[in-house]
Design a protein around this motif. Structure first.
Motif, short mmCIF file in Angstrom:
data_model
loop_
_atom_site.label_atom_id
_atom_site.label_comp_id
_atom_site.label_asym_id
_atom_site.label_seq_id
_atom_site.Cartn_x
_atom_site.Cartn_y
_atom_site.Cartn_z
N VAL A 1 0.89 -1.22 -0.05
CA VAL A 1 0.07 0.08 0.07
C VAL A 1 0.84 1.47 -0.10
N ARG A 2 2.12 1.27 0.87
CA ARG A 2 2.76 2.43 0.84
C ARG A 2 3.50 2.76 -0.60
N ILE A 3 3.92 1.65 -1.22
CA ILE A 3 4.61 1.84 -2.29
C ILE A 3 3.56 2.44 -3.44
N ALA A 4 2.60 1.73 -3.33
CA ALA A 4 1.42 2.06 -4.23
C ALA A 4 0.92 3.65 -4.18
N THR A 5 0.89 4.22 -2.95
CA THR A 5 0.50 5.61 -2.62
C THR A 5 1.83 6.50 -3.15
N ALA A 6 2.88 6.08 -2.78
CA ALA A 6 4.05 6.81 -3.17
C ALA A 6 4.16 6.98 -4.31
N ALA A 7 4.17 5.94 -5.21
CA ALA A 7 4.19 5.99 -6.72
C ALA A 7 2.92 6.87 -7.50
N ALA A 8 1.78 6.66 -6.76
CA ALA A 8 0.77 7.47 -7.36
C ALA A 8 0.86 8.89 -7.08
N ALA A 9 1.29 9.33 -5.70
CA ALA A 9 1.44 10.63 -5.58
C ALA A 9 2.83 11.25 -6.28
N SER A 10 3.64 10.87 -6.44
CA SER A 10 4.77 11.06 -7.14
C SER A 10 4.75 11.18 -8.71
N SER A 11 3.98 10.34 -9.23
CA SER A 11 3.55 10.28 -10.51
C SER A 11 2.75 11.53 -11.04
N SER A 12 1.93 12.00 -10.32
CA SER A 12 1.00 13.23 -10.52
C SER A 12 1.77 14.40 -10.69
N ASN A 13 2.90 14.59 -9.93
CA ASN A 13 3.35 15.95 -9.94
C ASN A 13 4.84 16.13 -10.14
N SER A 14 5.54 15.03 -10.83
CA SER A 14 7.01 14.90 -10.99
C SER A 14 7.30 14.59 -12.33
N ILE A 15 8.48 15.27 -12.94
CA ILE A 15 8.85 14.74 -14.12
C ILE A 15 9.67 13.44 -14.29
N ASP A 16 10.44 13.17 -13.27
CA ASP A 16 11.18 11.82 -13.22
C ASP A 16 10.32 11.02 -12.37
N SER A 17 9.03 10.93 -12.64
CA SER A 17 8.30 9.71 -11.71
C SER A 17 8.54 8.34 -12.01
N PRO A 18 8.28 7.42 -11.00
CA PRO A 18 8.71 6.09 -11.28
C PRO A 18 7.67 5.42 -12.43
#
Length: 147
Positions: A70-87
């Protein structure tokens, strides 16, 4: 640097005190455990205790795996919406599978292998005079046989 580290390690290991194992006084153990033989009731109680502890471990492993996933999924979702180098999706799936799936798989395996149903089957067979399965008898430790 390597020489200093090796010399320091050698000095530390040779300067420490070493103690032999102490014999346990005869009055501190249960009579059956002190004699090295367990009664039928002792073995049944030890099997129940062991199954309970392994089920608890199964819940802990499953919870840890789920929390990581859950933590990895939420962190990935949060960083993919506002970052250029998203995972990437692949790295997210790999992280979830590795850090969430492996512990959860271990936990689910423990929960299945040490379920209350399997415990009842094994104890029923043991009451009828059959031997304990290898995976049970090999895991029975002295600590499960009481005080």
């Amino acid at each position: 640097m390597k020489k200093q580290l090796l010399i320091t390690g050698l000095v530390l290991t040779t300067s420490m005190s070493v103690y032999a194992q102490q014999a346990v006084p005869a009055g501190t153990m249960a009579p059956s455990a002190a004699a090295g033989t367990a009664t039928h009731a002792d073995t049944v109680q030890a099997v129940k205790t062991m199954f309970h502890k392994h089920r608890t471990g199964g819940w802990i492993w499953t919870s840890i795996g789920s929390a990581f996933a859950v933590r990895i999924a939420t962190a990935a979702a949060a960083s993919s919406s506002n970052s250029i180098d998203s995972p990437t999706t692949g790295s997210t799936v790999t992280g979830i599978a590795l850090f969430g799936g492996v512990p959860a798989g271990i936990g689910i395996g423990k929960l299945v292998r040490f379920s209350t149903t399997r415990e009842a089957e094994i104890l029923s067979a043991f009451e009828q005079g059959k031997t304990l399965p290898k995976y049970v008898s090999s895991r029975l430790k002295r600590k499960y046989f009481g005080k």
